[in-house]
Motif scaffolding. Structure first.
Motif, mmCIF file in Angstrom:
data_model
loop_
_atom_site.group_PDB
_atom_site.id
_atom_site.type_symbol
_atom_site.label_atom_id
_atom_site.label_comp_id
_atom_site.label_asym_id
_atom_site.label_seq_id
_atom_site.Cartn_x
_atom_site.Cartn_y
_atom_site.Cartn_z
ATOM 1 N N ASN A 120 120.147 74.673 -15.723
ATOM 2 C CA ASN A 120 121.341 74.560 -14.469
ATOM 3 C C ASN A 120 122.426 74.103 -15.652
ATOM 4 O O ASN A 120 123.739 74.277 -15.326
ATOM 5 C CB ASN A 120 121.029 73.303 -13.403
ATOM 6 N N THR A 143 116.650 79.961 -10.349
ATOM 7 C CA THR A 143 116.211 78.706 -9.925
ATOM 8 C C THR A 143 115.113 78.694 -9.178
ATOM 9 O O THR A 143 113.634 78.153 -9.157
ATOM 10 C CB THR A 143 116.857 77.503 -10.114
ATOM 11 N N SER A 155 120.919 65.811 -11.625
ATOM 12 C CA SER A 155 121.327 67.279 -11.882
ATOM 13 C C SER A 155 122.822 67.659 -10.560
ATOM 14 O O SER A 155 123.654 68.965 -10.529
ATOM 15 C CB SER A 155 120.287 68.130 -11.757
ATOM 16 N N SER A 166 126.214 69.141 -10.188
ATOM 17 C CA SER A 166 126.493 70.054 -9.942
ATOM 18 C C SER A 166 128.033 70.020 -8.633
ATOM 19 O O SER A 166 128.952 70.043 -8.522
ATOM 20 C CB SER A 166 126.003 70.852 -8.798
ATOM 21 N N GLY A 213 124.820 75.127 -4.986
ATOM 22 C CA GLY A 213 123.896 74.168 -6.176
ATOM 23 C C GLY A 213 123.812 73.228 -5.950
ATOM 24 O O GLY A 213 122.522 73.016 -6.689
ATOM 25 N N SER A 258 119.702 74.179 -4.314
ATOM 26 C CA SER A 258 119.041 74.026 -6.351
ATOM 27 C C SER A 258 118.059 71.963 -5.532
ATOM 28 O O SER A 258 116.950 72.723 -6.611
ATOM 29 C CB SER A 258 120.176 74.126 -7.304
#
Lengths: 120, 192
Positions: free
Chosen positions: A40, A91, B39, B43, B66, B70
């Motif tokens: 990512n 993902t 993470s 994003s 994102g 995610s």
């Protein structure tokens, strides 16, 4: 010096550094979830690289209005919109595979799984 | 050059540096819960950067998909697996570091030929782009050029993208969608 000296190429360089951190995480770590997070990071930095290329100094977002003659480039935006959505699809698939691997082997560490495979 | 152009450039570089710090923290931490949260932050910083770089549609999508979806998917995976990572073997880390530094150096060498950031005369801003900017309002009636290209000129691309998502959703359902019998030999199926 031209008007475009700052940030010059620095945007691309930082994007590449981010990309390499992502690549490092993917290569160095055994944990599968960590690998997906690394992927990512890599992915977002590629997006940053593209969007940086499309920026035009002094141009607003490409939404047409009167009295505006210069716009930022809309094409990288379109490409990256598609890429973000495809990215979340991959993902999700990767994470589903991790859940399956964990059910099968009881571990999400790459080297543990390899040892279990060899032991069988 | 006006003050707000310079300040937006400073903001741009500052956000990129923050993203770098977050990425390094991701690489170093071994608590996977913290890694997943970072993470998400990474994003979100990316989404903020896209606003500074005029890509408002992309920022919207990145923040929703994102940083949102995610992160939720990763948290779900943590709940079904484990949230602690084992230590990385140093030999492997060293090889990976050497490889990524080498690839990064080659890529940075390649950028030396690229046009400078924000240059309106860069090749990327010519060819088909002026046509989209000049004609799209008349041809599609949509003032947002990104929407016009995405939904009208490149409508088949977007259709293809939908197929990709459909395929991924099918894959996820096949992998973990159906209830399974628990194995009797002990290993696996710990919490699922």
């Amino acid at each position: 010096m031209s008007a475009y000296a700052f940030p010059g190429l620095a945007n691309y360089w930082i994007a590449i550094v981010l990309m390499m951190i992502g690549l490092y995480v993917v290569m160095a770590h055994e944990n599968l979830i960590k690998k997906i997070v690394g992927l990512n990071i890599f992915q977002v930095s590629v997006f940053v690289l593209y969007i940086s290329m499309g920026k035009v100094k002094g141009g607003p977002a490409p939404i047409l209005a009167d009295n505006i003659t210069i716009y930022s480039n809309p094409l990288p935006h379109v490409l990256i919109l598609t890429a973000i959505v495809v990215g979340v699809a991959t993902t999700a698939l990767g994470l589903a595979l991790i859940v399956r691997v964990n059910e099968q082997y009881g571990s999400i560490e790459d080297d543990d799984i390899r040892d279990l495979e060899n032991a069988e | 050059m006006s003050v707000d152009v310079i300040s937006s450039d400073l903001l741009n570089v500052a956000l990129l540096v923050f993203m770098g710090i977050t990425a390094v923290a991701v690489a170093r931490l071994r608590n996977l819960f913290a890694v997943v949260m970072l993470s998400g932050i990474y994003s979100l910083l990316g989404a903020t950067l896209y606003v500074v770089l005029d890509a408002v549609d992309v920022a919207f999508t990145e923040a929703a998909v994102g940083a949102g979806i995610s992160t939720v998917l990763m948290l779900g995976t943590l709940a079904l697996t484990t949230s602690r990572e084992k230590a990385t073997p140093t030999a492997r880390a060293r090889t990976a570091m050497a490889l990524s530094v080498a690839i990064g150096a080659v890529l940075i060498y390649a950028t030396l030929d690229m046009p400078l950031f924000g240059d309106p005369s860069a090749p990327i801003n010519h060819h088909v782009v002026p046509r989209y900017l000049d004609e799209s309002l008349e041809e599609t009636g949509v003032p947002n050029v990104v929407t016009a290209v995405l939904a009208s000129y490149r409508g088949y691309d977007t259709l293809g993208e939908t197929f990709v998502i459909f395929t991924a959703a099918c894959g996820v359902l096949v992998l973990i969608g159906r209830p399974r019998r628990r194995k009797t030999d002990g290993t696996g199926a710990s919490k699922a």
